[in-house]
Design an enzyme around this catalytic site. Structure first.
Site, PDB file in Angstrom:
ATOM      1  N   TYR A 141       0.825  -1.211   0.000  1.00  0.00           N
ATOM      2  CA  TYR A 141       0.000   0.000   0.000  1.00  0.00           C
ATOM      3  C   TYR A 141       0.860   1.262   0.000  1.00  0.00           C
ATOM      4  O   TYR A 141       0.408   2.327  -0.399  1.00  0.00           O
ATOM      5  CB  TYR A 141      -0.896   0.046   1.240  1.00  0.00           C
ATOM      6  N   LYS A 188       3.632 -15.228   2.372  1.00  0.00           N
ATOM      7  CA  LYS A 188       3.801 -15.942   1.104  1.00  0.00           C
ATOM      8  C   LYS A 188       5.304 -16.146   0.950  1.00  0.00           C
ATOM      9  O   LYS A 188       5.940 -15.726  -0.032  1.00  0.00           O
ATOM     10  CB  LYS A 188       3.190 -15.102  -0.039  1.00  0.00           C
ATOM     11  N   ASP A 220      -2.571 -18.299   0.606  1.00  0.00           N
ATOM     12  CA  ASP A 220      -3.563 -19.024  -0.200  1.00  0.00           C
ATOM     13  C   ASP A 220      -4.231 -20.125   0.624  1.00  0.00           C
ATOM     14  O   ASP A 220      -5.452 -20.299   0.600  1.00  0.00           O
ATOM     15  CB  ASP A 220      -2.949 -19.563  -1.510  1.00  0.00           C
ATOM     16  N   ASP A 244      -6.159  -7.108   4.421  1.00  0.00           N
ATOM     17  CA  ASP A 244      -7.336  -6.467   3.830  1.00  0.00           C
ATOM     18  C   ASP A 244      -8.232  -7.526   3.189  1.00  0.00           C
ATOM     19  O   ASP A 244      -9.435  -7.584   3.434  1.00  0.00           O
ATOM     20  CB  ASP A 244      -6.874  -5.450   2.773  1.00  0.00           C
ATOM     21  N   ASP A 248     -12.054  -9.326   4.750  1.00  0.00           N
ATOM     22  CA  ASP A 248     -13.345  -9.313   4.035  1.00  0.00           C
ATOM     23  C   ASP A 248     -13.874 -10.745   3.897  1.00  0.00           C
ATOM     24  O   ASP A 248     -15.067 -11.005   4.069  1.00  0.00           O
ATOM     25  CB  ASP A 248     -13.200  -8.715   2.622  1.00  0.00           C
TER      26      ASP A 248
HETATM   27  C1  IPM Z   1     -10.295  -1.193   4.372  1.00  0.00           C
HETATM   28  C2  IPM Z   1     -10.562  -0.583   3.021  1.00  0.00           C
HETATM   29  C3  IPM Z   1      -9.428   0.353   2.679  1.00  0.00           C
HETATM   30  C4  IPM Z   1      -8.164  -0.475   2.589  1.00  0.00           C
HETATM   31  C5  IPM Z   1      -9.614   1.196   1.403  1.00  0.00           C
HETATM   32  C6  IPM Z   1     -10.896   1.974   1.418  1.00  0.00           C
HETATM   33  C7  IPM Z   1      -8.432   2.119   1.178  1.00  0.00           C
HETATM   34  O1  IPM Z   1     -10.750  -1.554   2.058  1.00  0.00           O
HETATM   35  O2  IPM Z   1     -10.155  -0.441   5.345  1.00  0.00           O
HETATM   36  O3  IPM Z   1     -10.257  -2.408   4.476  1.00  0.00           O
HETATM   37  O4  IPM Z   1      -7.892  -1.113   1.565  1.00  0.00           O
HETATM   38  O5  IPM Z   1      -7.426  -0.483   3.570  1.00  0.00           O
HETATM   39 MN    MN Z   2     -10.844  -3.571   2.891  1.00  0.00          MN
END
Ligand code: IPM
Ligand code: MN
Length: 355
Positions: A141, A188, A220, A244, A248
């Site tokens: 990032y 990884k 993975d 990240d 999710d």
């Molecule tokens: C998160 C979001 C952010 C990230 C984006 C909006 C920059 O997806 O906080 O998980 O990737 O960190």
């Molecule tokens: Mn995110």
């Protein structure tokens, strides 16, 4: 106690969910005799529209003058033109970096009341209670990049240093010591040099935490294990991007992305609290957003920035009680089932708080 909280509603459903979390914090203040003041500031796409900057200096100043930041979400189709020079997400990344919030905590647990809603078999969800510790101010990032490229190519670089990995590893090991004493470090290392450094650094830090059982999991395989043996995880430590993506994925275990809170911390008590979900422009303004993730983020704010553990638990319990009583927003019902609005859900949580 007295505390000042910067509120950055942001875009899409951001304002709808932050206002609900503020209502919960106000209720907590009233019940426990604290005094919280809220300073709103602009952030994300709306800040680009109004001031040409996704995290304007005024916003940074408001945050600097606060004990903690409560954030909604940033971004939306209006600002996602790939050729745009300013993006809502940049502001968020800048704020994380400015305050050196390197440790992003993302707790994930399954709620018995929602077990039958999740797409996984309920027996797999039993006992799911994990904490992601995501490195937040380094890695790909923030590594060297060619932003626009020459038109034909572009690159981003995964770059980590030993001190960067070590400091977040310490956070993860300490968290594990206060939990089930298990840490899974995600990498990884079979392919990437930066990830071999990651693994080596984590092993080094482990020497200070011999009571914690450490496993190294390739990213993975980890993606698969989160679905096949989620209850086996306690604390997971991952770099910025892997954390990240995996968090999710893990939200599926909690029933919805709308359930997961996060805390971003540096070396002190100052922190940024935000739901892990995005701005969900498709449902913005319809009262369909689930405020749970932001309300639970406010609970983390009480715990980590204000040291109010009992109040944090009170909020977490109130959310559970609301869910157990059958309160459901649109994201946690099956197709055709009825649901209540964002504010009605919050009212149920507020009711549970006073009870
Ligand atoms: C998160 C979001 C952010 C990230 C984006 C909006 C920059 O997806 O906080 O998980 O990737 O960190
Ligand atoms: Mn995110």
């Amino acid at each position: 106690m007295k505390a000042t909280i910067a509120v950055l509603p942001g875009d899409g459903i951001g304002p709808e969910v932050t206002s609900q979390a503020v209502a919960v914090l106000e209720k907590v203040a009233g019940l426990s005799g604290h005094s919280f003041s809220f300073n709103e500031a602009m952030m994300g796409g709306i800040a680009i529209d109004m001031m040409g900057d996704s995290a304007p200096p005024e916003t940074i100043r408001t945050c600097e003058q606060s004990d903690a930041i409560l954030l909604g979400a940033v971004g939306g189709p209006k600002w996602s033109d790939p050729t745009a020079s300013v993006r809502p997400e940049q502001g968020l990344l800048r704020v994380r970096k400015h305050f050196d919030l390197f440790a992003n905590l993302r707790p994930v647990k399954s709620y018995p009341a929602l077990a039958h809603h999740a797409p996984l078999r309920p027996d797999l969800l039993e006992g799911v209670d994990m904490l992601f510790v995501r490195e937040l101010t380094g890695g790909i990032y923030f590594g060297p990049r060619q932003e626009q490229g020459d038109g034909d190519s572009a690159y981003d670089t995964e770059l980590y240093s030993v001190p960067e990995v070590s400091r977040v590893a310490h956070v993860a090991f300490r968290a594990a010591q206060g939990r089930r004493k298990k840490l899974a470090s995600v990498d990884k290392a079979n392919v990437m040099a930066s990830m071999r450094l990651w693994r080596r650094s984590v092993m080094q830090v482990h020497e200070d935490y011999q009571d914690v059982e450490l496993e190294h999991v390739l990213v993975d395989a980890c993606a698969m294990y989160l679905m096949t043996r989620p209850a086996s995880f306690d604390v997971l430590l991952a770099g910025n991007m892997f954390g990240d993506i995996l968090s999710d994925e893990a939200s599926v275990l909690a029933g919805s992305l709308g359930m997961l809170p996060s805390a971003s911390l540096g070396s002190g008590t100052f922190g940024l609290y935000e739901p892990i979900h995005g701005s969900a422009p498709d449902i913005a303004g319809q009262g369909k957003a689930n405020p749970t993730a932001t309300i639970l983020s406010a609970a983390l704010l009480l715990r980590y920035s204000l040291g109010l553990e009992a109040e944090a638990r009170m909020v977490e319990r109130a959310v559970e009680v609301a869910l157990e009583s059958g309160a459901r927003t649109a994201d946690i019902v099956r197709r055709g089932e009825s649901y209540i609005s964002t504010t009605e859900f919050t009212q149920t949580v507020l009711g549970a708080l006073s009870a």
